[in-house]
Scaffold this motif. Sequence first.
Motif, mmCIF file in Angstrom:
data_model
loop_
_atom_site.group_PDB
_atom_site.id
_atom_site.type_symbol
_atom_site.label_atom_id
_atom_site.label_comp_id
_atom_site.label_asym_id
_atom_site.label_seq_id
_atom_site.Cartn_x
_atom_site.Cartn_y
_atom_site.Cartn_z
ATOM 1 N N ILE A 157 -1.497 -8.799 -13.025
ATOM 2 C CA ILE A 157 -2.273 -9.076 -11.657
ATOM 3 C C ILE A 157 -3.600 -8.272 -11.841
ATOM 4 C CG2 ILE A 157 -2.571 -8.829 -9.243
ATOM 5 C CD1 ILE A 157 -0.772 -11.106 -10.115
ATOM 6 N N ALA A 158 -3.493 -7.030 -12.360
ATOM 7 C CA ALA A 158 -4.657 -6.116 -12.284
ATOM 8 C C ALA A 158 -5.402 -6.677 -13.588
ATOM 9 C CB ALA A 158 -4.172 -4.624 -12.552
ATOM 10 N N THR A 159 -4.697 -7.097 -14.777
ATOM 11 C CA THR A 159 -5.665 -7.504 -15.810
ATOM 12 C C THR A 159 -6.505 -8.693 -15.503
ATOM 13 O OG1 THR A 159 -3.940 -6.512 -17.391
ATOM 14 C CG2 THR A 159 -5.524 -8.148 -18.117
ATOM 15 N N ILE A 160 -5.885 -9.644 -14.779
ATOM 16 C CA ILE A 160 -6.478 -10.965 -14.448
ATOM 17 C C ILE A 160 -7.582 -10.618 -13.363
ATOM 18 C CG2 ILE A 160 -6.074 -13.067 -12.853
ATOM 19 C CD1 ILE A 160 -3.193 -13.042 -14.029
ATOM 20 N N PRO B 13 -13.905 1.179 -11.032
ATOM 21 C CA PRO B 13 -12.903 1.393 -12.170
ATOM 22 C C PRO B 13 -11.738 0.620 -12.288
ATOM 23 C CG PRO B 13 -13.759 3.372 -10.946
ATOM 24 C CD PRO B 13 -14.199 2.290 -10.311
ATOM 25 N N PRO B 14 -11.368 0.277 -13.722
ATOM 26 C CA PRO B 14 -10.350 -0.694 -13.777
ATOM 27 C C PRO B 14 -8.899 -0.147 -13.456
ATOM 28 C CG PRO B 14 -10.808 0.411 -15.920
ATOM 29 C CD PRO B 14 -11.953 0.876 -14.908
ATOM 30 N N TRP B 15 -8.654 1.123 -13.259
ATOM 31 C CA TRP B 15 -7.320 1.624 -12.844
ATOM 32 C C TRP B 15 -7.163 1.443 -11.225
ATOM 33 C CZ3 TRP B 15 -7.760 5.610 -9.275
ATOM 34 C CH2 TRP B 15 -8.927 6.242 -9.208
ATOM 35 N N VAL B 16 -8.239 1.316 -10.662
ATOM 36 C CA VAL B 16 -8.317 1.173 -8.992
ATOM 37 C C VAL B 16 -7.572 -0.378 -8.801
ATOM 38 C CG1 VAL B 16 -9.582 0.696 -7.060
ATOM 39 C CG2 VAL B 16 -9.990 2.516 -8.620
ATOM 40 N N TYR B 17 -7.580 -1.237 -9.647
ATOM 41 C CA TYR B 17 -7.021 -2.622 -9.337
ATOM 42 C C TYR B 17 -5.383 -2.251 -9.664
ATOM 43 C CZ TYR B 17 -11.390 -4.569 -10.158
ATOM 44 O OH TYR B 17 -12.886 -4.939 -10.079
ATOM 45 N N LEU B 18 -4.932 -1.154 -10.205
ATOM 46 C CA LEU B 18 -3.437 -1.286 -10.425
ATOM 47 C C LEU B 18 -2.857 -0.658 -8.891
ATOM 48 C CD1 LEU B 18 -3.192 0.732 -13.836
ATOM 49 C CD2 LEU B 18 -2.495 -1.567 -13.190
ATOM 50 N N ILE B 19 -3.701 0.023 -8.224
ATOM 51 C CA ILE B 19 -3.003 0.595 -6.882
ATOM 52 C C ILE B 19 -2.675 -0.465 -6.011
ATOM 53 C CG2 ILE B 19 -3.476 2.193 -5.074
ATOM 54 C CD1 ILE B 19 -5.558 3.588 -6.881
ATOM 55 N N PRO B 20 -3.365 -1.489 -5.597
ATOM 56 C CA PRO B 20 -2.866 -2.532 -4.718
ATOM 57 C C PRO B 20 -1.614 -3.339 -5.376
ATOM 58 C CG PRO B 20 -5.136 -3.017 -5.434
ATOM 59 C CD PRO B 20 -4.842 -1.645 -6.012
ATOM 60 N N LEU C 157 -5.619 0.542 5.150
ATOM 61 C CA LEU C 157 -5.061 -0.162 4.116
ATOM 62 C C LEU C 157 -3.469 -0.010 4.115
ATOM 63 C CD1 LEU C 157 -7.266 0.495 0.816
ATOM 64 C CD2 LEU C 157 -7.503 -1.415 2.398
ATOM 65 N N ALA C 158 -3.149 1.151 4.490
ATOM 66 C CA ALA C 158 -1.364 1.174 4.302
ATOM 67 C C ALA C 158 -0.835 -0.012 5.485
ATOM 68 C CB ALA C 158 -1.146 2.570 4.761
ATOM 69 N N PRO C 159 -1.552 -0.047 6.761
ATOM 70 C CA PRO C 159 -0.738 -0.849 7.620
ATOM 71 C C PRO C 159 -0.947 -2.355 7.067
ATOM 72 C CG PRO C 159 -2.105 0.646 8.827
ATOM 73 C CD PRO C 159 -2.357 1.051 7.264
ATOM 74 N N ALA C 160 -2.302 -2.516 6.340
ATOM 75 C CA ALA C 160 -2.404 -4.075 5.945
ATOM 76 C C ALA C 160 -1.314 -4.195 4.839
ATOM 77 C CB ALA C 160 -4.018 -4.085 5.361
ATOM 78 N N VAL C 161 -1.081 -3.421 3.890
ATOM 79 C CA VAL C 161 -0.114 -3.530 2.818
ATOM 80 C C VAL C 161 1.095 -3.478 3.457
ATOM 81 C CG1 VAL C 161 0.805 -2.468 0.632
ATOM 82 C CG2 VAL C 161 -1.664 -2.322 1.045
#
Length: 283
Positions: A158-161, A137-144, A14-18
Amino acid sequence: MNPSLFQFSPGAFLAPAVDWLNANLHPLFAAISSLIETVLTSFETALLSVPPFVLIGIVVILAFFLVQLRVAILAGLALGFCFLAGLWTASMQTIALVSVAVAISVLIAFPLGIFASRNKSVEAAVRPVLDIMQTVPPWVYLIPAVMIFSLGRVPAIIATIVYGVPPMLRLTTLAFNQVPKDLLELGQAIGASPRTILFKIEIPSAKPTLLVGLNQCILLSLAMVVLAGLVGAGGLGAEVTRGLTRMEMGLGLRAGLAIVAVALLFDRLSRGALQGKRAAGAK
């Protein structure tokens, strides 16, 4: 045997993709961030520019004429509590954030849900994706979101959407699948256009389930408020976080009750406005 050989590290992929996304799509992300920030700031400024008692009065009057007296009283009590608790600014920030997030979620989920209800292949492809999105889990969406948009209100929205789209999309698909076939055949028999069938037959028949989807979208968006406070989104989530980190039980309790008040305000106003005054009064 080295156990590390059998370990899977998602970060290594994931890191190289980001990094690639940030390097090649930075102008696009900057434009999205600027647009969301502009809309959110404008809405928030409009809410805060009106004196609290004037805004409370406007909401109460609108609730009375659009819905019913009971909802108007509830709206006044909810906003009055936010003001008396000393959390007016934070409450308006939360209302602005949730309003923008829910509006974008509905704009994404509603047409996609209609399309999925008409195409079984799309519905079959979307269903497992929704299952995964509602399990994570919802907090996972905050990471990316934070990795791409940095800290602030934009990754929170964005995470809320992303968190609010699945229930609205799933229930929109279900609502249109449950429209009686005889009504659709009747519309086709009288020569109604697809647009007329959609707005005059399908949407009215699907409205109860659509309201449930909207309700779930609003409540899940509000559930992200506290997590959004962890990434610098401000609002009531930041107050809850501040109360926890400083061990101020009073502040955390007041902010939590304010979130409940805002949730009741959103739920009753949206449901009553969409159902109509007569239907709301009959319940």
